[in-house]
Structures are given as structure tokens and as C-alpha cells.
Scaffold this motif. Structure first.
Motif, PDB file in Angstrom:
ATOM      1  N   GLU A   1     129.288 -78.162  54.631  1.00 33.06           N
ATOM      2  CA  GLU A   1     129.862 -76.867  55.009  1.00 33.06           C
ATOM      3  C   GLU A   1     129.156 -75.730  54.284  1.00 33.06           C
ATOM      4  N   ILE A   2     128.851 -75.935  53.027  1.00 35.93           N
ATOM      5  CA  ILE A   2     128.151 -74.905  52.252  1.00 35.93           C
ATOM      6  C   ILE A   2     126.813 -74.600  52.911  1.00 35.93           C
ATOM      7  N   ARG A   3     126.054 -75.632  53.216  1.00 38.28           N
ATOM      8  CA  ARG A   3     124.740 -75.429  53.841  1.00 38.28           C
ATOM      9  C   ARG A   3     124.861 -74.723  55.185  1.00 38.28           C
ATOM     10  N   GLN A   4     125.813 -75.162  56.002  1.00 38.88           N
ATOM     11  CA  GLN A   4     125.993 -74.539  57.315  1.00 38.88           C
ATOM     12  C   GLN A   4     126.315 -73.057  57.180  1.00 38.88           C
ATOM     13  N   HIS A   5     127.177 -72.720  56.245  1.00 36.52           N
ATOM     14  CA  HIS A   5     127.570 -71.332  56.069  1.00 36.52           C
ATOM     15  C   HIS A   5     126.473 -70.488  55.422  1.00 36.52           C
ATOM     16  N   VAL A   6     125.739 -71.063  54.488  1.00 34.34           N
ATOM     17  CA  VAL A   6     124.640 -70.306  53.889  1.00 34.34           C
ATOM     18  C   VAL A   6     123.586 -70.011  54.946  1.00 34.34           C
ATOM     19  N   LEU A   7     123.097 -71.045  55.608  1.00 38.24           N
ATOM     20  CA  LEU A   7     122.014 -70.847  56.573  1.00 38.24           C
ATOM     21  C   LEU A   7     122.475 -70.067  57.796  1.00 38.24           C
ATOM     22  N   GLY A   8     123.549 -70.525  58.427  1.00 36.63           N
ATOM     23  CA  GLY A   8     124.020 -69.865  59.642  1.00 36.63           C
ATOM     24  C   GLY A   8     124.499 -68.450  59.383  1.00 36.63           C
ATOM     25  N   GLY A   9     125.247 -68.267  58.313  1.00 38.86           N
ATOM     26  CA  GLY A   9     125.782 -66.944  58.006  1.00 38.86           C
ATOM     27  C   GLY A   9     124.708 -65.946  57.622  1.00 38.86           C
ATOM     28  N   CYS A  10     123.803 -66.358  56.743  1.00 35.17           N
ATOM     29  CA  CYS A  10     122.713 -65.454  56.348  1.00 35.17           C
ATOM     30  C   CYS A  10     121.820 -65.132  57.536  1.00 35.17           C
ATOM     31  N   LEU A  11     121.565 -66.130  58.349  1.00 38.88           N
ATOM     32  CA  LEU A  11     120.745 -65.912  59.536  1.00 38.88           C
ATOM     33  C   LEU A  11     121.425 -64.934  60.493  1.00 38.88           C
ATOM     34  N   ASP A  12     122.739 -65.065  60.680  1.00 39.75           N
ATOM     35  CA  ASP A  12     123.456 -64.137  61.556  1.00 39.75           C
ATOM     36  C   ASP A  12     123.347 -62.698  61.058  1.00 39.75           C
ATOM     37  N   VAL A  13     123.499 -62.499  59.765  1.00 39.15           N
ATOM     38  CA  VAL A  13     123.377 -61.148  59.200  1.00 39.15           C
ATOM     39  C   VAL A  13     121.959 -60.631  59.418  1.00 39.15           C
ATOM     40  N   MET A  14     120.972 -61.459  59.145  1.00 38.93           N
ATOM     41  CA  MET A  14     119.586 -61.017  59.275  1.00 38.93           C
ATOM     42  C   MET A  14     119.213 -60.729  60.728  1.00 38.93           C
ATOM     43  N   LEU A  15     119.724 -61.516  61.640  1.00 34.51           N
ATOM     44  CA  LEU A  15     119.451 -61.267  63.055  1.00 34.51           C
ATOM     45  C   LEU A  15     120.141 -59.989  63.529  1.00 34.51           C
ATOM     46  N   ALA A  16     121.303 -59.695  62.988  1.00 33.61           N
ATOM     47  CA  ALA A  16     122.018 -58.474  63.357  1.00 33.61           C
ATOM     48  C   ALA A  16     121.328 -57.222  62.817  1.00 33.61           C
ATOM     49  N   HIS A  17     120.511 -57.395  61.777  1.00 31.44           N
ATOM     50  CA  HIS A  17     119.822 -56.269  61.139  1.00 31.44           C
ATOM     51  C   HIS A  17     118.323 -56.560  61.058  1.00 31.44           C
ATOM     52  N   ARG A  18     117.736 -56.958  62.159  1.00 25.94           N
ATOM     53  CA  ARG A  18     116.339 -57.398  62.189  1.00 25.94           C
ATOM     54  C   ARG A  18     115.371 -56.392  61.594  1.00 25.94           C
ATOM     55  N   GLU A  19     115.468 -55.142  61.988  1.00 24.69           N
ATOM     56  CA  GLU A  19     114.492 -54.150  61.508  1.00 24.69           C
ATOM     57  C   GLU A  19     114.605 -53.935  60.002  1.00 24.69           C
ATOM     58  N   ILE A  20     115.821 -53.862  59.511  1.00 24.99           N
ATOM     59  CA  ILE A  20     116.017 -53.653  58.076  1.00 24.99           C
ATOM     60  C   ILE A  20     115.511 -54.868  57.301  1.00 24.99           C
TER      61      ILE A  20
END
Length: 187
Positions: free
Chosen positions: A82-101
Motif C-alpha cells: 500500500e505504501i508503494r502504491q500510494h507513493v508512486l501513484g499519488g506522486c505521479l498524479d500530482v506531477m501529472l496534474a502540474h506537468r509544466e511546473i
């Protein structure tokens, strides 16, 4: 005449700075460029922000706070899976939502300077904590290396594939990161 509708000047300044920082680099964009593009005077700009680094901090602050919250949430999970899923998936979601930044933070070396040390140190600390969580409890050096590789594999390409649909890119990045974390035995 400004190309913006009347509204919150601070928001217009931050949005304009985002456009200029990502198009030209942080260092190349000047306070004068930002003021002219917003349609205000430099003194008015300085009324809202004391410096370009303060604008940068306001620009990257929300995504960094989201990353920090995501890593905190992942740390509270019960199992390593669960930790891995949330770290990777969650961080990726934030980064994809703010691609340019995120592209600016990952690709523009000029954002790393004396005046931006506090903001960039915070980002580095979040990434290091995410990697520690991915490595799991009591990792050996190989596990830490794979955790760092996996985090980079999941997040670094975000800025390089703007033409790929978000869902497709997310799935492929997670597939690659998972393969690094849990590789098949090599004969």
C-alpha cells in the motif's frame, strides 16, 4: 492593454510567471517581463511580490504541498504494498496534474540557486522521503538504489511526454517503476 480579464492580480502574476519560467527558464524571465506581460508596472509587481523567488515559491508551493501530503498519506498505510502504491501513484498524479511546473523543477537548473534554496530543499526532502518509503524498512543499499530508480522512472518522464494521454502515460510509468522495484530474478 492586458491580455487578461480583470481579476486577482496576484493570480495573474503567478500564471504569467509560470508561462515565462517554462518558456524561457526561471533565470531568463525578468520581473520586467512579468510586469509587462501582466499589464502592470514594476512597482505594482513589487507591491505584490518582493522578488522573483517569492513568485516561484508561490507558483511551486501548492504542488509541493500536494506532494508532501501524498507522501505523508502513504507513510500512514499499513503494508509495504500500500505504501508503494500510494507513493508512486499519488506522486505521479500530482506531477501529472502540474506537468509544466514539474518540468521546470526537474529540467530547469536555474531554479536551483541561493534565492530558491528553501523551496528546492523542501522538494528534495519530499523526494528523499518518498524514496525511503519505497525502499521499505531496513533496506540494504540495493533496495535503496531500486527505490531511487523506481521513483525516477515514475516521475522524471512526466515532463518529456506531454503528447501522451495522461491515463496511458500514468499506467506505463507505474508499470516501469513496479518492474524496477520487483524485478524478475536474473539467472
Amino acid at each position: 492593454m492586458s491580455r487578461y480579464e480583470p481579476g486577482d492580480t496576484r493570480s495573474r502574476i503567478i500564471e504569467t510567471a509560470r508561462e515565462l519560467f517554462t518558456a524561457q527558464t526561471y533565470r531568463a524571465a525578468s520581473m520586467r517581463d512579468i510586469a509587462e506581460r501582466v499589464g502592470i508596472t514594476k512597482p505594482t509587481l513589487y507591491h505584490h511580490f518582493r522578488s522573483k523567488s517569492e513568485i516561484l515559491a508561490n507558483l511551486v508551493g501548492p504542488p509541493i504541498a500536494q506532494l508532501e501530503a501524498t507522501v505523508d498519506d502513504a507513510a500512514a498505510r499499513l503494508t509495504q504494498v500500500e505504501i508503494r502504491q500510494h507513493v508512486l501513484g499519488g506522486c505521479l498524479d500530482v506531477m501529472l496534474a502540474h506537468r509544466e511546473i514539474m518540468a521546470m523543477l526537474l529540467r530547469d537548473a536555474s531554479v536551483y540557486g541561493e534565492e530558491t534554496t528553501e523551496v528546492m530543499s523542501r522538494m528534495v526532502a519530499i523526494v528523499n522521503r518518498a524514496i525511503d518509503l519505497l525502499a521499505g524498512p531496513n533496506p540494504d543499499w540495493r533496495r535503496r538504489v531500486r527505490a531511487a530508480q523506481a521513483f525516477a522512472a515514475a516521475t522524471d518522464p512526466v515532463s518529456q511526454f506531454a503528447d501522451v494521454p495522461v491515463d496511458d502515460l500514468r499506467a506505463e510509468l507505474l508499470r516501469g517503476a513496479s518492474a524496477i522495484l520487483d524485478p524478475e530474478p536474473i539467472d
